[in-house]
Design a protein around this motif. Structure first.
Motif, PDB file in Angstrom:
ATOM      1  N   HIS A 132     -10.826  52.142 106.292  1.00 22.81           N
ATOM      2  CA  HIS A 132     -12.097  52.613 105.757  1.00 22.81           C
ATOM      3  C   HIS A 132     -13.117  51.475 105.739  1.00 22.81           C
ATOM      4  CE1 HIS A 132     -14.434  54.860 102.403  1.00 22.81           C
ATOM      5  NE2 HIS A 132     -15.069  54.788 103.545  1.00 22.81           N
ATOM      6  N   CYS A 163     -14.750  49.590 100.827  1.00 21.60           N
ATOM      7  CA  CYS A 163     -13.436  50.095 100.434  1.00 21.60           C
ATOM      8  C   CYS A 163     -12.272  49.407 101.158  1.00 21.60           C
ATOM      9  CB  CYS A 163     -13.387  51.611 100.668  1.00 21.60           C
ATOM     10  SG  CYS A 163     -11.779  52.337 100.311  1.00 21.60           S
ATOM     11  N   CYS A 198      -9.081  58.583 103.639  1.00 19.92           N
ATOM     12  CA  CYS A 198      -8.801  57.291 103.034  1.00 19.92           C
ATOM     13  C   CYS A 198      -7.799  57.461 101.896  1.00 19.92           C
ATOM     14  CB  CYS A 198     -10.098  56.666 102.513  1.00 19.92           C
ATOM     15  SG  CYS A 198      -9.820  55.066 101.749  1.00 19.92           S
ATOM     16  N   LYS A 232      -7.243  55.402  99.609  1.00 16.72           N
ATOM     17  CA  LYS A 232      -7.740  54.737  98.409  1.00 16.72           C
ATOM     18  C   LYS A 232      -8.800  55.577  97.695  1.00 16.72           C
ATOM     19  CE  LYS A 232      -8.898  49.948  97.778  1.00 16.72           C
ATOM     20  NZ  LYS A 232      -9.362  48.743  98.506  1.00 16.72           N
ATOM     21  N   CYS A 233      -9.851  55.962  98.434  1.00 15.33           N
ATOM     22  CA  CYS A 233     -10.961  56.680  97.779  1.00 15.33           C
ATOM     23  C   CYS A 233     -11.059  58.132  98.210  1.00 15.33           C
ATOM     24  CB  CYS A 233     -12.281  55.953  98.042  1.00 15.33           C
ATOM     25  SG  CYS A 233     -12.848  56.101  99.755  1.00 15.33           S
TER      26      CYS A 233
HETATM   27 ZN   LIG Z   1     -11.930  54.419 101.110  1.00 18.93          ZN
END
Ligand SMILES: [Zn+2]
Ligand SMILES: [Zn+2]
Length: 108
Positions: free
Chosen positions: A38, A51, A74, A76-77
Motif C-alpha cells: 500500500h 500506510c 490492504c 493494515k487499513c
Molecule cells: Zn493500507
C-alpha cells in the motif's frame, strides 16, 4: 489529472521474488504471488500513502479495454485498490483467484 509513473524494481515482501522493471508501465505487484504494497493513495503510481501495509490480491476480473484487473485489499487499513495485471504476471494465480471469486455455477 496527471501523475508521474514510477517504475522501479522491488523484492516481494510476501514471497521474496525479485521483480524487475516492467518496460512501459509501472509495476506495483509481485509477478509470482500478486501481492502488492500500500504505497499509492488514490491513483496507481502516486506513492502518496503513508500506510505501506501488505496488500493481498482479493479478486480478479476482466475489463473489456484493459484486460485482467486485480483487486488488492490492504491488510493494515483495509483500503481496496484495483490494478491492471502485467503481461508477465503469474497467470495460474490469476485464474485461481478468478475461480475463487466467481465459482462456476452448476446447472442442473
Ligand atoms: Zn493500507
Ligand atoms: Zn510475491
Amino acid at each position: 489529472m496527471s501523475f508521474k509513473v514510477i517504475n522501479e524494481e522491488f523484492d516481494c515482501k510476501n514471497c521474496g521474488t525479485h521483480n524487475g522493471k516492467l518496460p512501459g508501465s509501472c509495476r506495483n505487484h509481485c509477478t509470482k504471488c500478486l501481492f502488492s504494497l500500500h504505497v499509492d493513495e488514490s491513483s496507481p503510481g502516486d506513492r502518496l500513502s503513508p500506510c505501506h501495509g501488505p496488500m493481498t490480491p482479493e479478486s480478479v476480473y476482466q475489463d473489456g479495454k484493459k484486460g485482467w484487473m486485480i483487486s488488492h485489499k490492504c491488510s493494515k487499513c483495509k483500503k481496496i485498490m484495483v490494478n491492471k495485471a502485467a503481461p508477465d504476471d503469474n497467470f495460474d494465480e490469476i485464474i485461481r483467484l478468478s475461480s475463487e471469486t466467481n465459482p462456476p455455477k452448476i446447472l442442473n
